[in-house]
Design an enzyme around this catalytic site. Structure first.
Site, PDB file in Angstrom:
ATOM      1  N   SER A 108     -33.328  72.783 -16.873  1.00 41.13           N
ATOM      2  CA  SER A 108     -33.560  71.666 -17.773  1.00 41.13           C
ATOM      3  C   SER A 108     -33.066  70.311 -17.264  1.00 41.13           C
ATOM      4  CB  SER A 108     -32.907  71.978 -19.104  1.00 41.13           C
ATOM      5  OG  SER A 108     -33.299  71.042 -20.049  1.00 41.13           O
ATOM      6  N   ALA A 109     -31.915  70.321 -16.571  1.00 42.26           N
ATOM      7  CA  ALA A 109     -31.285  69.052 -16.204  1.00 42.26           C
ATOM      8  C   ALA A 109     -32.237  68.194 -15.379  1.00 42.26           C
ATOM      9  CB  ALA A 109     -30.010  69.326 -15.415  1.00 42.26           C
ATOM     10  N   PRO A 110     -32.229  66.886 -15.523  1.00 42.66           N
ATOM     11  CA  PRO A 110     -31.379  66.078 -16.406  1.00 42.66           C
ATOM     12  C   PRO A 110     -31.872  65.984 -17.855  1.00 42.66           C
ATOM     13  CG  PRO A 110     -32.776  64.669 -15.070  1.00 42.66           C
ATOM     14  CD  PRO A 110     -33.087  66.072 -14.670  1.00 42.66           C
ATOM     15  N   GLY A 111     -32.913  66.695 -18.204  1.00 43.17           N
ATOM     16  CA  GLY A 111     -33.269  66.771 -19.616  1.00 43.17           C
ATOM     17  C   GLY A 111     -34.425  65.904 -20.066  1.00 43.17           C
ATOM     18  N   GLY A 112     -35.113  65.272 -19.133  1.00 39.80           N
ATOM     19  CA  GLY A 112     -36.236  64.388 -19.492  1.00 39.80           C
ATOM     20  C   GLY A 112     -37.370  65.139 -20.154  1.00 39.80           C
ATOM     21  N   LYS A 113     -37.753  66.253 -19.539  1.00 43.77           N
ATOM     22  CA  LYS A 113     -38.885  67.011 -20.087  1.00 43.77           C
ATOM     23  C   LYS A 113     -38.493  67.649 -21.420  1.00 43.77           C
ATOM     24  CE  LYS A 113     -41.022  67.854 -15.637  1.00 43.77           C
ATOM     25  NZ  LYS A 113     -39.955  67.573 -14.650  1.00 43.77           N
ATOM     26  N   ASP A 119     -29.538  75.718 -17.738  1.00 47.51           N
ATOM     27  CA  ASP A 119     -29.344  75.330 -16.348  1.00 47.51           C
ATOM     28  C   ASP A 119     -28.207  76.142 -15.781  1.00 47.51           C
ATOM     29  OD1 ASP A 119     -29.366  73.772 -13.841  1.00 47.51           O
ATOM     30  OD2 ASP A 119     -30.666  72.487 -15.033  1.00 47.51           O
ATOM     31  N   ASP A 141     -39.373  74.130 -14.443  1.00 45.12           N
ATOM     32  CA  ASP A 141     -39.345  72.985 -13.533  1.00 45.12           C
ATOM     33  C   ASP A 141     -38.290  73.302 -12.480  1.00 45.12           C
ATOM     34  OD1 ASP A 141     -39.988  70.487 -12.549  1.00 45.12           O
ATOM     35  OD2 ASP A 141     -38.330  69.554 -13.623  1.00 45.12           O
ATOM     36  N   CYS A 171     -41.632  68.872  -7.939  1.00 46.29           N
ATOM     37  CA  CYS A 171     -41.963  67.510  -7.516  1.00 46.29           C
ATOM     38  C   CYS A 171     -41.978  67.471  -5.999  1.00 46.29           C
ATOM     39  CB  CYS A 171     -41.041  66.477  -8.119  1.00 46.29           C
ATOM     40  SG  CYS A 171     -39.387  67.048  -8.388  1.00 46.29           S
TER      41      CYS A 171
END
Lengths: 478, 291
Positions: free
Chosen positions: A278-283, A300, A349, A404
């Protein structure tokens, strides 16, 4: 005498602001040794030039330019703040709402298909009139889903293929036997192997059945999700978000590509969502902004990374601590997750080479010589995480895998590896959803790559400088 | 008072009319017929009368301010330096302003030029090609040429070639030119043999930086390996291709990308430079103060 003189000099120079800082020149800070030093950034660039140069050919130059230039952001409006006011302000800045762009595109597409239908009808009529053949075109363009047997089932029916047995005595093809054995250890210069050779291991043909189906449903942007971005070639920066009445920031800025996995999840009311890395948590935050999921679990592996998610959440949601089961945080290894059939939407992710970051920052860079081992293990870890997600997803649920990175090994390669493992070890039936058609309305906002086997990729292209971001949607049907 | 002023302006007008009517330009109306006083002048200058009338016809507006004596002085003085009369006419044709130089200035200027012991023939060629060299102040020439020589490895022929491509290096702000030269030598790692045959110094520093950075980011312009032999040919595009093309040509033919990408890059690059300049105001001095 001497003392007083120097004192006078100092005071004089101070009042005239002529203080000169004399750097102590040591071996390490000498300009020539600084110039000679190879930073992780440079290593990353060299590596990409070699690897992606061979994968993308002439297009690599244009991607390289975009990666080395500042990238574009999108703003996700915070629904837990003054969302209406913030949306208004963003529109005044000249940003456009992604929803309106998509809707306009869909409307246009609808009109053109209507026209096409009429034209096709006309043609058919003409054919009917001209020839008396009444051959009906019953062939459907879409491939229907056919259930394919898992490894164990197919093994029962399998026969030996004698022609493929290799005689160990024969010396002729001995090299081929060792070709596919993965390295278990790394020694000294192993980092020096150019990755374009490594790429040869990524094979096109598969030796197990994969179901790829077109995603038929239209792109659905959740009604409460407000996303803003600037037009093609417009590099106006978003100002720093202000805090509103509830003391939370107005919008969250992230790379334009990062919103796509959330859209691909196709969130519905009451979904149980897991964000595996999850980090940094944007999605995760964007998922919450849809106001749809019944519960969201952010996972995470490191505590420091969990802290990062907490920081983001506290900046955007004032009372998230009291949400209870709606928003939970767990710290475990995603590869060893064992909660089958709990979640019906899983976002994977995975950690990757993070191409843009690797070219911009020397800190936390995958291309540090000391992290070479970690970097070369990445595809394996990624495949394991994706496999674990596919094992745990409920029947009918969706897994979205995203990275990414531009590397085909970390993208399609990993998806294939994970699917193979699932086929070998379980009875799960997974289908890959081809999102090409669904993402067509976003064509004016992103430059998508063509010719990928399973997923979609946002290519960095200077006027639309988002990404790179790869995503692949997988659905478990049985 | 007012009357006095009107009288004065009227009188001045009248005088100027008188002067211009004395000059030859007004008389040239028909191309085929060369007026008599022009024939006389041509004889005095030892040039063909048709050629002379052609030149005058080309620059009627400017030439009408200069009297016959100016022509005579220029021709008389420069033929001493082995200039042919036809060449002199050519020079006037390309830059009629050189008729404005008086004899004293011309003398000082030519002495300054010959002072550096350039090869006679090449110097003459340069002056014919760039007559504006004669318009310069002799002090400027004396101070500028040694500075420039040090940048081209003290080779005089190279310098003459460089001036013929971009004569502005003789009179532009020295700091600005120095920054361009430094950028070419240090950042682009090119030697004098590569830049003297291009008009790179007459383009702006921003254009040069922008195009160079663009190619570097595309991975098409690689820094030289310090250990490789200096004679080794690099695969980098030539400076001529980089600088002597239009934006569109450069993007498509040299860089091999779409023009849109280059235009967007230019915009971003400009913004970046502006931000840098805001950070340290020292940079601005490059562009503001003179010499």
């Amino acid at each position: 005498m001497f003392r007083t003189n120097t004192a006078a000099l100092i005071s004089h120079s101070l009042c005239h602001k002529h203080v000169q800082i004399v750097h102590v020149r040591t071996k390490k800070t000498h300009w020539s040794s600084i110039k000679k030093k190879i930073h992780p950034k440079d290593k990353a660039l060299e590596h990409f030039d070699d690897f992606y140069g061979s994968v993308y050919g002439r297009r690599w130059r244009s991607i390289r330019l975009a990666l080395l230039s500042p990238h574009k952001y999108i703003a996700v409006v915070n629904n837990f703040g003054d969302s209406e006011k913030v949306s208004q302000q963003l529109e005044w800045l000249g940003a456009m709402n992604v929803r309106t762009v998509v809707e306009a595109h869909m409307l246009k597409a609808k009109e053109s298909t209507n026209e096409k239908n009429i034209q096709e009808l006309d043609k058919k009529l003409k054919k009917l009139l001209l020839t008396d053949d009444n051959k009906s075109d019953t062939k459907k363009e879409n491939v229907e889903y056919v259930e394919k047997a898992s490894l164990h089932e197919s093994l029962l029916e399998a026969e030996h293929d004698e022609s493929r047995l290799i005689d160990p005595e024969a010396n002729s093809n001995i090299g081929g036997l060792y070709q596919f054995i993965p390295a278990t250890e790394l020694h000294g210069k192993s980092d020096w192997i150019p990755e374009s050779q490594h790429y040869q291991y990524y094979e096109e043909n598969s030796d197990f059945p994969i179901n790829i189906l077109n995603e038929e449903s239209l792109l659905n942007i959740p009604p409460h999700l407000q996303i803003f971005t600037f037009d093609r070639g417009d590099f106006t920066p978003f100002p720093h978000p202000k805090t509103g009445a509830t003391k939370v920031s107005g919008y969250y800025l992230m790379d334009g590509g990062s919103i796509l996995p959330v859209l691909a999840l196709d969130l519905q009311l009451g979904d149980r969502v897991l964000d595996m890395c999850s980090a940094p948590g944007g999605k995760a935050l964007a998922t919450l902004q849809t106001l749809l999921p019944e519960s969201l679990v952010c996972n995470d592996i490191q505590e420091s990374r969990i802290k990062k998610i907490h920081n983001v959440m506290s900046e955007y949601i004032s009372d998230y601590q009291s949400w209870g089961s709606r928003l939970m945080f767990t710290q475990m290894n995603a590869r060893s997750l064992n909660e089958p059939d709990v979640y019906n939407k899983i976002l994977v992710d995975v950690p990757c080479t993070n191409d843009r970051h690797s070219l911009e920052n020397n800190e936390n860079n995958m291309f540090k010589p000391t992290r070479a081992k970690e970097r070369l293990q990445l595809p394996e870890i990624q495949a394991d995480i994706l496999k674990s997600a596919l094992m745990n997803i409920a029947v009918g649920g969706t897994v979205v895998y995203s990275t990414c990175s531009l590397s085909p090994i970390q993208n399609d390669g990993v998806v294939k590896m994970a699917l193979k493992k699932i086929w070998e070890e379980t009875n799960h039936q997974i289908i890959v959803k081809d999102l090409t058609k669904q993402f067509r309305p976003l064509k004016s906002l992103y430059s998508f790559s063509k010719g990928l086997k399973f997923g979609q990729m946002v290519m960095p292209f200077l006027p639309l400088n988002y990404g790179p971001l790869y995503l692949c949607k997988l659905v478990r049907v049985k | 008072m007012l009357l006095m002023r009107t009288f004065r302006t009227c009188y001045l007008c009248h005088c100027s009319k008188m002067i211009t009517s004395k000059n030859m330009s007004v008389a040239v109306n028909d191309l085929n017929v060369v007026p008599e006083h022009l024939c006389n002048l041509a004889k005095q200058l030892n040039v063909k009368s048709t050629m002379l009338s052609k030149v005058i016809n080309n620059h009627q507006e400017k030439l009408k301010f200069y009297t016959e004596s100016r022509w005579l002085v220029l021709f008389e003085y420069l033929t001493q330096y082995d200039f042919k009369t036809s060449e002199l006419l050519e020079m006037i044709d390309s830059n009629p302003d050189i008729l404005s130089i008086n004899r004293q200035h011309l003398q000082r200027c030519m002495i300054a030029w010959t002072n550096f012991r350039f090869e006679d023939k090449k110097l003459r060629q340069l002056i014919i090609l760039q007559p504006s060299c004669l318009l310069l102040d002799d002090k400027l020439i004396l101070s500028r040429i040694p500075k420039l020589l040090s940048y081209v490895g003290n080779k005089q022929n190279r310098l003459l070639e460089l001036i013929s491509y971009s004569p502005n290096i003789l009179f532009d702000n020295w700091k600005y030119i120095e920054s361009k030269l430094d950028y070419i030598l240090l950042n682009m790692e090119l030697g004098p043999t590569q830049f003297v045959t291009t008009s790179v110094l007459s383009s702006t520093l921003f254009d040069l930086k922008c195009r160079h950075t663009f190619l570097v980011k595309l991975g098409m312009y690689k820094p030289r390996d310090p250990k490789a032999s200096p004679n080794l040919i690099t695969g980098n595009p030539s400076l001529k291709a980089i600088i002597e093309t239009s934006d569109k040509q450069f993007a498509v033919k040299v860089a091999g990308v779409t023009a849109e990408e280059f235009f967007v890059f230019k915009k971003i690059f400009k913004k970046q430079l502006d931000e840098e300049n805001d950070d340290d105001s020292d940079e601005r001095e490059y562009y503001s103060d003179d010499n």
